[in-house]
Design a protein around this motif. Structure first.
Motif, PDB file in Angstrom:
ATOM      1  N   MET A   1     -18.850  49.304 -21.537  1.00 39.36           N
ATOM      2  CA  MET A   1     -19.079  50.427 -22.446  1.00 39.36           C
ATOM      3  C   MET A   1     -20.543  50.550 -22.862  1.00 39.36           C
ATOM      4  SD  MET A   1     -16.394  52.238 -22.739  1.00 39.36           S
ATOM      5  CE  MET A   1     -17.098  53.345 -23.937  1.00 39.36           C
ATOM      6  N   ILE A   2     -21.294  49.426 -22.818  1.00 39.91           N
ATOM      7  CA  ILE A   2     -22.727  49.520 -23.122  1.00 39.91           C
ATOM      8  C   ILE A   2     -23.402  50.471 -22.136  1.00 39.91           C
ATOM      9  CG2 ILE A   2     -24.913  48.249 -23.152  1.00 39.91           C
ATOM     10  CD1 ILE A   2     -23.396  45.825 -24.180  1.00 39.91           C
ATOM     11  N   ILE A   3     -23.048  50.341 -20.847  1.00 44.43           N
ATOM     12  CA  ILE A   3     -23.651  51.194 -19.817  1.00 44.43           C
ATOM     13  C   ILE A   3     -23.077  52.602 -19.873  1.00 44.43           C
ATOM     14  CG2 ILE A   3     -23.915  51.519 -17.330  1.00 44.43           C
ATOM     15  CD1 ILE A   3     -23.870  48.463 -17.071  1.00 44.43           C
ATOM     16  N   ILE A   4     -21.760  52.692 -19.999  1.00 45.27           N
ATOM     17  CA  ILE A   4     -21.110  54.008 -19.964  1.00 45.27           C
ATOM     18  C   ILE A   4     -21.454  54.823 -21.208  1.00 45.27           C
ATOM     19  CG2 ILE A   4     -18.859  55.172 -20.014  1.00 45.27           C
ATOM     20  CD1 ILE A   4     -17.859  52.823 -18.239  1.00 45.27           C
ATOM     21  N   ASN A   5     -21.490  54.167 -22.375  1.00 45.72           N
ATOM     22  CA  ASN A   5     -21.862  54.907 -23.577  1.00 45.72           C
ATOM     23  C   ASN A   5     -23.352  55.210 -23.605  1.00 45.72           C
ATOM     24  OD1 ASN A   5     -22.642  54.693 -26.842  1.00 45.72           O
ATOM     25  ND2 ASN A   5     -20.845  55.904 -26.359  1.00 45.72           N
ATOM     26  N   ALA A   6     -24.158  54.308 -23.016  1.00 49.05           N
ATOM     27  CA  ALA A   6     -25.594  54.555 -22.790  1.00 49.05           C
ATOM     28  C   ALA A   6     -26.341  54.988 -24.054  1.00 49.05           C
ATOM     29  CB  ALA A   6     -25.763  55.606 -21.697  1.00 49.05           C
ATOM     30  N   GLY A   7     -25.980  54.399 -25.199  1.00 46.82           N
ATOM     31  CA  GLY A   7     -26.674  54.745 -26.438  1.00 46.82           C
ATOM     32  C   GLY A   7     -26.318  56.120 -26.977  1.00 46.82           C
ATOM     33  N   ILE A   8     -25.269  56.734 -26.454  1.00 42.12           N
ATOM     34  CA  ILE A   8     -24.906  58.102 -26.864  1.00 42.12           C
ATOM     35  C   ILE A   8     -24.453  58.144 -28.318  1.00 42.12           C
ATOM     36  CG2 ILE A   8     -23.159  59.905 -26.510  1.00 42.12           C
ATOM     37  CD1 ILE A   8     -23.460  59.303 -23.472  1.00 42.12           C
ATOM     38  N   PHE A   9     -23.720  57.133 -28.759  1.00 42.01           N
ATOM     39  CA  PHE A   9     -23.267  57.093 -30.150  1.00 42.01           C
ATOM     40  C   PHE A   9     -24.462  57.085 -31.103  1.00 42.01           C
ATOM     41  CE2 PHE A   9     -21.654  54.303 -33.742  1.00 42.01           C
ATOM     42  CZ  PHE A   9     -20.993  55.331 -34.394  1.00 42.01           C
ATOM     43  N   ASP A  10     -25.444  56.223 -30.816  1.00 40.55           N
ATOM     44  CA  ASP A  10     -26.649  56.171 -31.660  1.00 40.55           C
ATOM     45  C   ASP A  10     -27.462  57.453 -31.546  1.00 40.55           C
ATOM     46  OD1 ASP A  10     -25.971  53.645 -32.454  1.00 40.55           O
ATOM     47  OD2 ASP A  10     -27.383  52.603 -31.148  1.00 40.55           O
ATOM     48  N   GLY A  11     -27.619  57.966 -30.325  1.00 42.74           N
ATOM     49  CA  GLY A  11     -28.409  59.173 -30.118  1.00 42.74           C
ATOM     50  C   GLY A  11     -27.816  60.386 -30.810  1.00 42.74           C
ATOM     51  N   THR A  12     -26.490  60.530 -30.746  1.00 40.29           N
ATOM     52  CA  THR A  12     -25.828  61.668 -31.394  1.00 40.29           C
ATOM     53  C   THR A  12     -26.084  61.651 -32.890  1.00 40.29           C
ATOM     54  OG1 THR A  12     -24.070  61.582 -29.717  1.00 40.29           O
ATOM     55  CG2 THR A  12     -23.611  62.849 -31.704  1.00 40.29           C
ATOM     56  N   ARG A  13     -25.919  60.483 -33.493  1.00 41.73           N
ATOM     57  CA  ARG A  13     -26.137  60.366 -34.941  1.00 41.73           C
ATOM     58  C   ARG A  13     -27.589  60.644 -35.306  1.00 41.73           C
ATOM     59  NH1 ARG A  13     -25.160  54.974 -36.940  1.00 41.73           N
ATOM     60  NH2 ARG A  13     -25.480  54.138 -34.855  1.00 41.73           N
ATOM     61  N   LYS A  14     -28.498  60.063 -34.557  1.00 42.20           N
ATOM     62  CA  LYS A  14     -29.920  60.171 -34.885  1.00 42.20           C
ATOM     63  C   LYS A  14     -30.417  61.615 -34.796  1.00 42.20           C
ATOM     64  CE  LYS A  14     -34.472  59.168 -32.963  1.00 42.20           C
ATOM     65  NZ  LYS A  14     -35.175  59.453 -34.196  1.00 42.20           N
ATOM     66  N   TYR A  15     -30.170  62.260 -33.666  1.00 36.41           N
ATOM     67  CA  TYR A  15     -30.805  63.553 -33.441  1.00 36.41           C
ATOM     68  C   TYR A  15     -30.097  64.694 -34.164  1.00 36.41           C
ATOM     69  CZ  TYR A  15     -33.953  61.371 -30.151  1.00 36.41           C
ATOM     70  OH  TYR A  15     -34.934  60.578 -29.608  1.00 36.41           O
ATOM     71  N   ILE A  16     -28.791  64.598 -34.377  1.00 36.18           N
ATOM     72  CA  ILE A  16     -28.133  65.611 -35.204  1.00 36.18           C
ATOM     73  C   ILE A  16     -28.650  65.521 -36.637  1.00 36.18           C
ATOM     74  CG2 ILE A  16     -25.937  66.213 -36.314  1.00 36.18           C
ATOM     75  CD1 ILE A  16     -24.556  65.873 -33.670  1.00 36.18           C
ATOM     76  N   ALA A  17     -28.847  64.300 -37.132  1.00 33.61           N
ATOM     77  CA  ALA A  17     -29.313  64.125 -38.515  1.00 33.61           C
ATOM     78  C   ALA A  17     -30.722  64.644 -38.722  1.00 33.61           C
ATOM     79  CB  ALA A  17     -29.247  62.639 -38.893  1.00 33.61           C
ATOM     80  N   GLU A  18     -31.526  64.721 -37.660  1.00 34.45           N
ATOM     81  CA  GLU A  18     -32.899  65.217 -37.813  1.00 34.45           C
ATOM     82  C   GLU A  18     -32.928  66.694 -38.194  1.00 34.45           C
ATOM     83  OE1 GLU A  18     -35.358  64.329 -34.485  1.00 34.45           O
ATOM     84  OE2 GLU A  18     -35.253  62.164 -34.785  1.00 34.45           O
ATOM     85  N   ASP A  19     -31.953  67.455 -37.704  1.00 35.56           N
ATOM     86  CA  ASP A  19     -31.830  68.873 -38.080  1.00 35.56           C
ATOM     87  C   ASP A  19     -33.186  69.579 -38.057  1.00 35.56           C
ATOM     88  OD1 ASP A  19     -30.602  71.203 -38.798  1.00 35.56           O
ATOM     89  OD2 ASP A  19     -30.535  70.746 -40.942  1.00 35.56           O
ATOM     90  N   ARG A  20     -33.818  69.574 -36.895  1.00 38.14           N
ATOM     91  CA  ARG A  20     -35.144  70.168 -36.754  1.00 38.14           C
ATOM     92  C   ARG A  20     -35.095  71.681 -36.972  1.00 38.14           C
ATOM     93  NH1 ARG A  20     -37.357  66.946 -31.322  1.00 38.14           N
ATOM     94  NH2 ARG A  20     -36.891  64.852 -32.104  1.00 38.14           N
ATOM     95  N   ASN A  21     -36.210  72.236 -37.318  1.00 42.19           N
ATOM     96  CA  ASN A  21     -36.274  73.671 -37.592  1.00 42.19           C
ATOM     97  C   ASN A  21     -36.303  74.473 -36.296  1.00 42.19           C
ATOM     98  OD1 ASN A  21     -36.317  73.358 -40.418  1.00 42.19           O
ATOM     99  ND2 ASN A  21     -38.509  72.903 -40.361  1.00 42.19           N
ATOM    100  N   GLU A  22     -35.253  74.330 -35.530  1.00 44.78           N
ATOM    101  CA  GLU A  22     -35.090  75.070 -34.281  1.00 44.78           C
ATOM    102  C   GLU A  22     -33.713  75.718 -34.287  1.00 44.78           C
ATOM    103  OE1 GLU A  22     -35.893  72.660 -30.858  1.00 44.78           O
ATOM    104  OE2 GLU A  22     -37.575  71.615 -31.809  1.00 44.78           O
ATOM    105  N   ALA A  23     -33.614  76.886 -33.697  1.00 50.04           N
ATOM    106  CA  ALA A  23     -32.350  77.611 -33.687  1.00 50.04           C
ATOM    107  C   ALA A  23     -31.267  76.793 -32.998  1.00 50.04           C
ATOM    108  CB  ALA A  23     -32.526  78.956 -32.972  1.00 50.04           C
ATOM    109  N   ASN A  24     -30.125  76.617 -33.696  1.00 51.01           N
ATOM    110  CA  ASN A  24     -28.952  75.929 -33.142  1.00 51.01           C
ATOM    111  C   ASN A  24     -29.262  74.502 -32.677  1.00 51.01           C
ATOM    112  OD1 ASN A  24     -27.301  78.289 -33.437  1.00 51.01           O
ATOM    113  ND2 ASN A  24     -28.188  79.102 -31.555  1.00 51.01           N
TER     114      ASN A  24
END
Length: 451
Positions: A1-24
């Protein structure tokens, strides 16, 4: 799962939380990770299915393993989709939805899995319980998630301006980071098993499991701080990050130090009851592991805040150095000292994580020990250790010790924390205000009594 998940769980949390000033922006991050996760999960599932159909599992492991590999392939898809849903909810700040769902998943697995085992389905029942609980919770997770995201986003085309390379780089480095961290958990076990055999490995593993009880709260802090600090980093709020990191480190040290003192004092009572009297051999390795486990516990939130910044190369260097120290010391000490050598080596390896990640944090741009109040905490720990060990020595019954010492030790330690201003009155009041009404009333009475 380390390879298959490939940091996706951490990446999803990190970048959604940034909420950059870009459309959608939020929808684009979710779609990117959802599609990547689905593709990787399908690849993993197809590999396991192919292995199952080949008959290789039965040849290597014995009759019945073929179906296990097929079910693991199905489980991989479910776990991957649940990971994206949970990461999305946490990135949106909806931990009050994601974490109860995670508890529900574990509860459903226990109920369904144990029932199927009881009715004669064995390991197949366990795997089916995993699959069913993951599927149900994933559906509920996406139901909640799509109340906050546009469902049509799954089918939209991500714009060319979206920083795919940045996200993929984060994920690639995350895989390395997770592997290095995982090596800290397993190198000692591998060396012990090869060099000393099953019995010593069993005693040592028992000690390790008990010592890692100290990580309960630090694990939660590590989970929350990655995406919460990511939003602060994206807004250049470095002062707030330093304040948050140092306050978290102080609270974390105060709590884990109490647990360590209590566990050290009660080890001779707890181990024989929990594992049986034949596991007395695990007590010394447990005591040797505790200082390192404390260090790793303090490093975890610091580690997460560094992840939130996204500068993973520095974190990889720090974790890689600790992993190398751990590897070399285990290779050096286990042949001569067995599980005691493993405990010493692992404790030093774990403890080095704290020093190295403090240095990494300073390099990244925040100070996690800015308001540690170390002298006050040390004074509290010395006095509390005398009280807790003295009380333990005065009680002859292990059962009575396990019932009496923890609450008395907690009360004494809490009073000392307040009297020595490790936790200031303003911070105490803020904590009390977050409690539910019945607990808040008792806490306020306790504060009036102490003052």
């Amino acid at each position: 799962m380390i390879i298959i998940n490939a940091g996706i769980f951490d990446g999803t949390r990190k970048y959604i939380a940034e909420d950059r000033n870009e459309a959608n922006w939020t929808e684009h991050v979710f779609v990117f990770y959802f599609r990547l996760a689905f593709v990787l999960a399908i690849i993993g599932a197809l590999i396991y299915t192919a292995i199952s159909w080949s008959g290789l599992p039965d040849y290597l492991f014995g009759d019945g393993f073929k179906i296990y590999f097929f079910l693991i392939g199905v489980l991989i898809v479910g776990r991957q989709m649940n990971s994206v849903a949970r990461g999305g909810l946490m990135g949106l700040g909806l931990e009050n939805r994601s974490e109860p769902l995670n508890v529900l998943k574990k509860t459903l697995f226990a109920v369904v899995g144990l029932y199927l085992v009881y009715t004669g389905y064995g390991i197949v029942g366990v795997l089916v319980g995993h699959i069913m609980s993951t599927l149900i919770v994933s559906i509920l997770g996406y139901t909640v998630l799509f109340k906050h995201l546009d469902l049509r986003a799954v089918f939209i085309q991500i714009p060319t301006s979206f920083p795919k390379r940045q996200l993929l780089s984060f994920n690639g480095l995350s895989i390395i980071l997770i592997f290095l961290t995982a090596s800290l958990y397993h190198i000692d076990i591998i060396f012990l098993r090869l060099l000393t055999g099953d019995q010593a490995t069993g005693y040592y593993k028992a000690a390790l499991v008990v010592a890692e009880f100290l990580w309960l709260v630090p694990n939660v802090l590590q989970m929350v701080l990655l995406h919460s600090s990511s939003g602060l980093w994206s807004n250049d709020r470095t002062d707030r990050i330093t304040s948050l990191a140092s306050q978290t480190t102080r609270y974390n040290l105060s709590l884990v130090l109490l647990l360590m003192i209590g566990l050290a004092a009660l080890a001779h009572d707890f181990i024989p009851i929990y594992y049986g009297p034949e596991f007395d051999a695990a007590i010394l390795p447990l005591l040797l592991l505790l200082p390192g486990v404390l260090g790793f516990a303090l490093a975890r939130p610091i580690f997460a805040i560094g992840q939130g910044k996204g500068q993973l190369k520095i974190l990889i260097m720090a974790t890689g150095t600790a992993s190398l120290v751990n590897l070399c010391l285990n290779a050096l000490l286990i042949p001569s000292f067995g599980m005691v050598g493993a405990a010493i080596a692992t404790s030093i390896g774990y403890g080095s994580m704290l020093i190295l990640h403090i240095l990494a944090a300073l390099r990244i741009g925040f100070n996690p020990i800015n308001d540690l109040r170390l002298m006050r905490i040390t004074a509290v720990a010395i006095i509390a250790t005398g009280v807790i060990f003295g009380l333990t020595s005065a009680i002859n019954s292990s059962i009575v010790s396990l019932v009496i010492v923890p609450p008395v030790g907690f009360i004494v330690y809490s009073i000392l924390l307040l009297k020595f201003s490790v936790v200031s009155p303003e911070e105490t009041e803020l904590i009390i205000q977050q409690l539910p009404s019945p607990l808040k009333e008792y806490a306020e009475r306790g504060m009036r009594f102490i003052s």
